[in-house]
Motif scaffolding. Structure first.
Motif, mmCIF file in Angstrom:
data_model
loop_
_atom_site.group_PDB
_atom_site.id
_atom_site.type_symbol
_atom_site.label_atom_id
_atom_site.label_comp_id
_atom_site.label_asym_id
_atom_site.label_seq_id
_atom_site.Cartn_x
_atom_site.Cartn_y
_atom_site.Cartn_z
ATOM 1 N N ILE A 163 0.833 -1.208 0.000
ATOM 2 C CA ILE A 163 0.000 0.000 0.000
ATOM 3 C C ILE A 163 0.862 1.250 0.000
ATOM 4 C CG2 ILE A 163 -1.620 1.351 1.411
ATOM 5 C CD1 ILE A 163 -2.820 -1.351 2.322
ATOM 6 N N SER A 164 1.979 1.208 0.715
ATOM 7 C CA SER A 164 2.858 2.383 0.793
ATOM 8 C C SER A 164 3.757 2.510 -0.437
ATOM 9 C CB SER A 164 3.727 2.308 2.043
ATOM 10 O OG SER A 164 4.645 1.222 1.959
ATOM 11 N N GLY A 165 3.787 1.498 -1.294
ATOM 12 C CA GLY A 165 4.570 1.571 -2.524
ATOM 13 C C GLY A 165 6.002 1.095 -2.409
ATOM 14 N N VAL A 166 6.393 0.480 -1.273
ATOM 15 C CA VAL A 166 7.781 0.040 -1.127
ATOM 16 C C VAL A 166 7.961 -1.424 -1.517
ATOM 17 C CG1 VAL A 166 8.220 1.717 0.687
ATOM 18 C CG2 VAL A 166 7.488 -0.590 1.311
ATOM 19 N N SER A 167 6.863 -2.100 -1.853
ATOM 20 C CA SER A 167 6.962 -3.475 -2.314
ATOM 21 C C SER A 167 5.873 -3.733 -3.357
ATOM 22 C CB SER A 167 6.823 -4.452 -1.138
ATOM 23 O OG SER A 167 7.069 -5.786 -1.543
ATOM 24 N N ARG A 168 5.996 -4.842 -4.064
ATOM 25 C CA ARG A 168 5.029 -5.215 -5.085
ATOM 26 C C ARG A 168 4.161 -6.365 -4.584
ATOM 27 N NH1 ARG A 168 6.417 -4.507 -10.670
ATOM 28 N NH2 ARG A 168 5.628 -6.620 -10.978
ATOM 29 N N SER A 169 2.958 -6.446 -5.107
ATOM 30 C CA SER A 169 2.046 -7.503 -4.675
ATOM 31 C C SER A 169 2.511 -8.880 -5.119
ATOM 32 C CB SER A 169 0.636 -7.238 -5.210
ATOM 33 O OG SER A 169 0.632 -7.217 -6.636
ATOM 34 N N ASP A 170 3.386 -8.943 -6.131
ATOM 35 C CA ASP A 170 3.884 -10.232 -6.626
ATOM 36 C C ASP A 170 5.321 -10.512 -6.167
ATOM 37 O OD1 ASP A 170 5.216 -8.353 -8.123
ATOM 38 O OD2 ASP A 170 4.768 -9.248 -10.070
ATOM 39 N N SER A 171 5.773 -9.825 -5.129
ATOM 40 C CA SER A 171 7.183 -9.910 -4.730
ATOM 41 C C SER A 171 7.586 -11.294 -4.239
ATOM 42 C CB SER A 171 7.493 -8.870 -3.651
ATOM 43 O OG SER A 171 6.678 -9.072 -2.504
ATOM 44 N N LEU A 172 6.645 -12.114 -3.790
ATOM 45 C CA LEU A 172 6.972 -13.457 -3.298
ATOM 46 C C LEU A 172 6.547 -14.557 -4.267
ATOM 47 C CD1 LEU A 172 6.037 -13.207 0.504
ATOM 48 C CD2 LEU A 172 8.178 -12.598 -0.642
ATOM 49 N N ASP A 173 6.080 -14.184 -5.440
ATOM 50 C CA ASP A 173 5.558 -15.184 -6.381
ATOM 51 C C ASP A 173 6.610 -16.187 -6.828
ATOM 52 O OD1 ASP A 173 3.151 -13.955 -6.159
ATOM 53 O OD2 ASP A 173 2.987 -13.300 -8.252
ATOM 54 N N ILE A 174 7.879 -15.810 -6.772
ATOM 55 C CA ILE A 174 8.948 -16.703 -7.228
ATOM 56 C C ILE A 174 9.146 -17.881 -6.270
ATOM 57 C CG2 ILE A 174 10.842 -15.510 -6.050
ATOM 58 C CD1 ILE A 174 12.532 -15.969 -8.568
ATOM 59 N N LEU A 175 8.627 -17.780 -5.056
ATOM 60 C CA LEU A 175 8.826 -18.818 -4.049
ATOM 61 C C LEU A 175 7.805 -19.944 -4.192
ATOM 62 C CD1 LEU A 175 9.518 -16.599 -0.914
ATOM 63 C CD2 LEU A 175 11.155 -17.537 -2.557
ATOM 64 N N GLN A 176 8.213 -21.132 -3.789
ATOM 65 C CA GLN A 176 7.345 -22.301 -3.855
ATOM 66 C C GLN A 176 6.260 -22.218 -2.785
ATOM 67 O OE1 GLN A 176 7.532 -24.746 -6.065
ATOM 68 N NE2 GLN A 176 5.949 -26.070 -5.204
ATOM 69 N N PRO A 177 4.969 -22.458 -3.135
ATOM 70 C CA PRO A 177 3.915 -22.434 -2.114
ATOM 71 C C PRO A 177 3.727 -23.791 -1.447
ATOM 72 C CG PRO A 177 2.924 -22.666 -4.276
ATOM 73 C CD PRO A 177 4.422 -22.570 -4.495
ATOM 74 N N ALA A 178 3.142 -23.775 -0.267
ATOM 75 C CA ALA A 178 2.806 -25.013 0.437
ATOM 76 C C ALA A 178 1.532 -25.598 -0.146
ATOM 77 C CB ALA A 178 2.614 -24.733 1.923
ATOM 78 N N ASN A 179 1.368 -26.906 0.009
ATOM 79 C CA ASN A 179 0.103 -27.557 -0.313
ATOM 80 C C ASN A 179 -0.850 -27.337 0.851
ATOM 81 O OD1 ASN A 179 1.003 -28.644 -2.809
ATOM 82 N ND2 ASN A 179 2.032 -30.301 -1.702
ATOM 83 N N LEU A 180 -2.023 -26.818 0.564
ATOM 84 C CA LEU A 180 -2.958 -26.447 1.619
ATOM 85 C C LEU A 180 -4.141 -27.408 1.691
ATOM 86 C CD1 LEU A 180 -3.086 -22.598 0.949
ATOM 87 C CD2 LEU A 180 -1.615 -23.816 2.557
ATOM 88 N N THR A 181 -4.550 -27.719 2.898
ATOM 89 C CA THR A 181 -5.747 -28.525 3.116
ATOM 90 C C THR A 181 -6.956 -27.587 3.203
ATOM 91 O OG1 THR A 181 -5.596 -28.407 5.530
ATOM 92 C CG2 THR A 181 -4.366 -30.178 4.420
ATOM 93 N N PRO A 182 -8.167 -28.120 3.023
ATOM 94 C CA PRO A 182 -9.364 -27.266 3.182
ATOM 95 C C PRO A 182 -9.421 -26.594 4.541
ATOM 96 C CG PRO A 182 -9.947 -29.338 2.113
ATOM 97 C CD PRO A 182 -8.508 -29.473 2.546
ATOM 98 N N GLU A 183 -8.951 -27.286 5.582
ATOM 99 C CA GLU A 183 -8.958 -26.706 6.928
ATOM 100 C C GLU A 183 -8.018 -25.511 7.016
ATOM 101 O OE1 GLU A 183 -10.483 -30.684 6.898
ATOM 102 O OE2 GLU A 183 -8.504 -29.946 6.268
ATOM 103 N N MET A 184 -6.855 -25.624 6.379
ATOM 104 C CA MET A 184 -5.919 -24.507 6.367
ATOM 105 C C MET A 184 -6.511 -23.298 5.653
ATOM 106 S SD MET A 184 -2.321 -26.379 5.427
ATOM 107 C CE MET A 184 -1.575 -27.617 6.495
ATOM 108 N N ILE A 185 -7.162 -23.551 4.520
ATOM 109 C CA ILE A 185 -7.748 -22.454 3.741
ATOM 110 C C ILE A 185 -8.849 -21.768 4.539
ATOM 111 C CG2 ILE A 185 -9.087 -21.919 1.670
ATOM 112 C CD1 ILE A 185 -7.517 -24.129 0.234
ATOM 113 N N LEU A 186 -9.663 -22.556 5.249
ATOM 114 C CA LEU A 186 -10.730 -21.977 6.058
ATOM 115 C C LEU A 186 -10.158 -21.078 7.144
ATOM 116 C CD1 LEU A 186 -13.803 -22.010 6.440
ATOM 117 C CD2 LEU A 186 -13.496 -23.878 8.084
ATOM 118 N N GLU A 187 -9.063 -21.510 7.757
ATOM 119 C CA GLU A 187 -8.391 -20.702 8.770
ATOM 120 C C GLU A 187 -7.864 -19.411 8.158
ATOM 121 O OE1 GLU A 187 -4.102 -21.353 10.186
ATOM 122 O OE2 GLU A 187 -5.290 -22.359 11.727
#
Length: 325
Positions: free
Chosen positions: A151-175
């Motif tokens: 929001i302040s303009g010092v980072s980009r919304s896609d700045s972490l896209d290069i990193l591998q994501p975790a596999n999420l369970t439905p319970e994790m997503i609900l949390e």
């Protein structure tokens, strides 16, 4: 590299020799770092391999104890229990006396954090912070910090896209959805313009948190001293539960795991990560770190790595036994 929400990330140093790993790399990036000590650190290369995907390789031999490179966090945040003792920006410990009115350790940290800190201070985070603390969640604080940076303009919304994501369970997503609602409501109540938080969708929040879950490092400060004292200092910091916060890095997240690593990450006075060689490393050898407590037995290590990081560890120590060294 990653740390799951349920894991107490306590990196113990394993300094004994590990078998060399030579895969078939396809080179992606070459990095050369200029630091004051040593003046000419060895360059490294990020490559694609047939077996482990992205990996980091040495482009020349690296002696035991050498500083391989340093890394600044892409985003970091103090532990909820450490909000007052450490700098809100770099996680440096603050003097216990006299009492500190500022949450920053220096004018430099204040100035470089001013934009996102001003955004953060305008919102009422009571509901969001209480929810995270009551649920024992730490990584949503990193998402909050990143959102303020965007929001302040010092980072980009896609700045972490290069990193591998975790596999999420439905319970994790609900949390995660509950945390997202509280985060966005805090910004809406602050009357942040719609175009400023257009990036802040439920999918963005889930995607970022999925990456943070397996790429965040637990920051344990070893304190000052020479590099010759790093091993003993690091052991002491682990035993003293010296964690001051969590941080996400780009390059260190490319390092793969080994239960008998040839490299280690250490934090001296703040969140700047320093990667050190634990033994002599050959040119072309893959650099690996240990994601967990290396002193655990094989079954415990494999179970923890599978539950927290989603892979079955097949390093030499796990395949051939703890005493193959």
């Amino acid at each position: 590299m990653a740390v799951s929400h349920s894991i107490l990330r306590r990196l113990r140093l394993a300094s004994s020799s590990s078998s060399s790993r030579f895969t078939k790399p396809f080179h992606l990036f070459k990095f050369s770092f200029s630091t004051t000590s040593p003046p000419n650190p060895p360059p490294i290369q990020v490559s694609l391999t047939n077996s482990t995907g992205r990996a980091v390789f040495a482009t020349r031999s690296i002696p035991t104890g050498d500083l391989i490179h340093t890394a600044e966090p892409a985003v970091c945040h103090p532990s909820p229990s450490a909000l007052h003792p450490v700098c809100y920006s770099c996680l440096t410990r603050l003097p216990s006396s006299p009492p500190q009115r500022s949450p920053f350790c220096s004018h430099h940290c204040l100035q470089r954090s001013k934009e996102y800190y001003d955004v953060e201070m305008k919102a009422d985070w009571t509901d969001f912070d209480n929810y995270c603390r009551n649920q024992g969640l730490k990584y949503p604080f990193l998402v909050k910090r990143l959102a303020c940076m965007i929001i302040s303009g010092v980072s980009r919304s896609d700045s972490l896209d290069i990193l591998q994501p975790a596999n999420l369970t439905p319970e994790m997503i609900l949390e995660m959805e509950k945390g997202f609602t509280l985060l966005k409501n805090a910004f809406i109540k602050t009357l942040v313009a719609d175009d400023q938080i257009a990036f802040l969708t439920k999918q963005w929040y889930i995607d970022v948190l999925a990456r943070i879950r397996i790429n965040a490092f637990r920051i344990e400060l070893a304190g000052g001293g020479s590099y010759e004292d790093l091993l003993s200092s690091a052991f002491a910091s682990v035993e003293a539960e010296a964690a001051v916060g969590n941080a996400v890095y780009i390059l260190p997240s490319f390092y793969n795991h080994d239960c008998d690593p040839n490299a280690h990450i250490i934090w001296i006075d703040n969140a700047k990560a320093k990667l050190k060689a634990l033994r002599d490393i050959d040119e072309g050898e893959e650099l690996r770190i240990c994601y967990i407590d290396a002193s655990m037995d094989r079954d415990a290590r494999r179970e923890l790595l599978f539950q927290g990081f989603g892979f079955q560890c097949n390093c030499s120590r796990c395949l051939h036994g703890d005493y193959f060294r």
